[in-house]
Design a protein around this motif. Sequence first.
Motif, PDB file in Angstrom:
ATOM      1  N   VAL A   1       0.841  -1.196   0.000  1.00  0.00           N
ATOM      2  CA  VAL A   1       0.000   0.000   0.000  1.00  0.00           C
ATOM      3  C   VAL A   1       0.877   1.247   0.000  1.00  0.00           C
ATOM      4  O   VAL A   1       0.647   2.183  -0.783  1.00  0.00           O
ATOM      5  CB  VAL A   1      -0.981  -0.007   1.192  1.00  0.00           C
ATOM      6  CG1 VAL A   1      -1.661   1.339   1.358  1.00  0.00           C
ATOM      7  CG2 VAL A   1      -2.032  -1.107   1.008  1.00  0.00           C
TER       8      VAL A   1
ATOM      9  N   LYS B   1       1.001   4.031  -3.010  1.00  0.00           N
ATOM     10  CA  LYS B   1       0.676   5.428  -2.680  1.00  0.00           C
ATOM     11  C   LYS B   1       1.826   6.365  -3.051  1.00  0.00           C
ATOM     12  O   LYS B   1       1.594   7.460  -3.548  1.00  0.00           O
ATOM     13  CB  LYS B   1       0.315   5.569  -1.211  1.00  0.00           C
ATOM     14  CG  LYS B   1      -1.058   5.012  -0.884  1.00  0.00           C
ATOM     15  CD  LYS B   1      -1.432   5.231   0.562  1.00  0.00           C
ATOM     16  CE  LYS B   1      -1.915   6.609   0.762  1.00  0.00           C
ATOM     17  NZ  LYS B   1      -3.291   6.762   1.156  1.00  0.00           N
TER      18      LYS B   1
ATOM     19  N   GLU C   1       1.828   6.288  -7.098  1.00  0.00           N
ATOM     20  CA  GLU C   1       0.609   6.685  -7.806  1.00  0.00           C
ATOM     21  C   GLU C   1      -0.186   7.782  -7.099  1.00  0.00           C
ATOM     22  O   GLU C   1      -1.095   8.345  -7.681  1.00  0.00           O
ATOM     23  CB  GLU C   1      -0.299   5.461  -8.003  1.00  0.00           C
ATOM     24  CG  GLU C   1       0.361   4.287  -8.697  1.00  0.00           C
ATOM     25  CD  GLU C   1       0.693   4.568 -10.149  1.00  0.00           C
ATOM     26  OE1 GLU C   1      -0.039   5.343 -10.790  1.00  0.00           O
ATOM     27  OE2 GLU C   1       1.693   4.021 -10.635  1.00  0.00           O
ATOM     28  N   GLY C   2       0.097   8.008  -5.827  1.00  0.00           N
ATOM     29  CA  GLY C   2      -0.645   8.999  -5.057  1.00  0.00           C
ATOM     30  C   GLY C   2      -1.820   8.422  -4.291  1.00  0.00           C
ATOM     31  O   GLY C   2      -2.205   8.929  -3.252  1.00  0.00           O
ATOM     32  N   GLU C   3      -2.410   7.377  -4.800  1.00  0.00           N
ATOM     33  CA  GLU C   3      -3.529   6.700  -4.137  1.00  0.00           C
ATOM     34  C   GLU C   3      -3.351   5.200  -4.302  1.00  0.00           C
ATOM     35  O   GLU C   3      -2.770   4.740  -5.277  1.00  0.00           O
ATOM     36  CB  GLU C   3      -4.870   7.101  -4.758  1.00  0.00           C
ATOM     37  CG  GLU C   3      -5.238   8.551  -4.556  1.00  0.00           C
ATOM     38  CD  GLU C   3      -6.595   8.871  -5.152  1.00  0.00           C
ATOM     39  OE1 GLU C   3      -7.062   8.137  -6.052  1.00  0.00           O
ATOM     40  OE2 GLU C   3      -7.192   9.856  -4.715  1.00  0.00           O
ATOM     41  N   ALA C   4      -3.901   4.457  -3.344  1.00  0.00           N
ATOM     42  CA  ALA C   4      -3.881   2.995  -3.414  1.00  0.00           C
ATOM     43  C   ALA C   4      -5.311   2.490  -3.303  1.00  0.00           C
ATOM     44  O   ALA C   4      -5.988   2.770  -2.318  1.00  0.00           O
ATOM     45  CB  ALA C   4      -3.022   2.411  -2.305  1.00  0.00           C
ATOM     46  N   HIS C   5      -5.763   1.794  -4.334  1.00  0.00           N
ATOM     47  CA  HIS C   5      -7.094   1.201  -4.353  1.00  0.00           C
ATOM     48  C   HIS C   5      -6.921  -0.310  -4.398  1.00  0.00           C
ATOM     49  O   HIS C   5      -6.160  -0.827  -5.220  1.00  0.00           O
ATOM     50  CB  HIS C   5      -7.889   1.708  -5.554  1.00  0.00           C
ATOM     51  CG  HIS C   5      -8.008   3.193  -5.565  1.00  0.00           C
ATOM     52  ND1 HIS C   5      -8.919   3.861  -4.784  1.00  0.00           N
ATOM     53  CD2 HIS C   5      -7.301   4.145  -6.222  1.00  0.00           C
ATOM     54  CE1 HIS C   5      -8.794   5.157  -4.974  1.00  0.00           C
ATOM     55  NE2 HIS C   5      -7.801   5.361  -5.846  1.00  0.00           N
TER      56      HIS C   5
ATOM     57  N   ALA D   1      -7.051  -1.732   4.452  1.00  0.00           N
ATOM     58  CA  ALA D   1      -7.698  -0.490   4.901  1.00  0.00           C
ATOM     59  C   ALA D   1      -6.915   0.122   6.058  1.00  0.00           C
ATOM     60  O   ALA D   1      -6.665   1.332   6.072  1.00  0.00           O
ATOM     61  CB  ALA D   1      -9.137  -0.764   5.308  1.00  0.00           C
TER      62      ALA D   1
ATOM     63  N   GLY E   1      -3.856   2.036   5.154  1.00  0.00           N
ATOM     64  CA  GLY E   1      -4.016   3.339   4.514  1.00  0.00           C
ATOM     65  C   GLY E   1      -4.503   3.330   3.095  1.00  0.00           C
ATOM     66  O   GLY E   1      -4.432   4.349   2.413  1.00  0.00           O
ATOM     67  N   ALA E   2      -5.014   2.200   2.615  1.00  0.00           N
ATOM     68  CA  ALA E   2      -5.561   2.172   1.259  1.00  0.00           C
ATOM     69  C   ALA E   2      -6.688   3.204   1.146  1.00  0.00           C
ATOM     70  O   ALA E   2      -7.466   3.378   2.082  1.00  0.00           O
ATOM     71  CB  ALA E   2      -6.093   0.777   0.922  1.00  0.00           C
ATOM     72  N   ASP E   3      -6.743   3.886   0.023  1.00  0.00           N
ATOM     73  CA  ASP E   3      -7.758   4.919  -0.176  1.00  0.00           C
ATOM     74  C   ASP E   3      -9.147   4.325  -0.362  1.00  0.00           C
ATOM     75  O   ASP E   3     -10.142   4.949  -0.005  1.00  0.00           O
ATOM     76  CB  ASP E   3      -7.381   5.789  -1.372  1.00  0.00           C
ATOM     77  CG  ASP E   3      -6.110   6.574  -1.086  1.00  0.00           C
ATOM     78  OD1 ASP E   3      -6.193   7.560  -0.343  1.00  0.00           O
ATOM     79  OD2 ASP E   3      -5.038   6.170  -1.572  1.00  0.00           O
ATOM     80  N   SER E   4      -9.210   3.141  -0.926  1.00  0.00           N
ATOM     81  CA  SER E   4     -10.480   2.421  -1.033  1.00  0.00           C
ATOM     82  C   SER E   4     -10.190   0.927  -1.077  1.00  0.00           C
ATOM     83  O   SER E   4      -9.118   0.505  -1.516  1.00  0.00           O
ATOM     84  CB  SER E   4     -11.264   2.847  -2.277  1.00  0.00           C
ATOM     85  OG  SER E   4     -10.591   2.452  -3.459  1.00  0.00           O
TER      86      SER E   4
END
Length: 67
Positions: A13, A17, A20-24, A40, A43-46
């Motif tokens: 994660v 992040k 890519e800036g975000e982790a889904h 989750a 720190g995953a964004d979704s």
Amino acid sequence: MPQAYHRAIARAVARVKSEEGEAHVLDLGCGTGLLSLLAAKAGADSVVACDLMEPLCDVARKVGRGG
């Protein structure tokens, strides 16, 4: 759950992040949802968790709600 799973998911994660800036996270065949919960908490964004067996989906929902 062995700490190795927790560490590996947290590293993955964090790496995504940072790149890519975000982790889904998509957890197919999530079973009880424990690995989704770790993502989750890491720190995953979704996080989307799916399983074909409805009883396991029920358990995953409860786990995700903290029950």
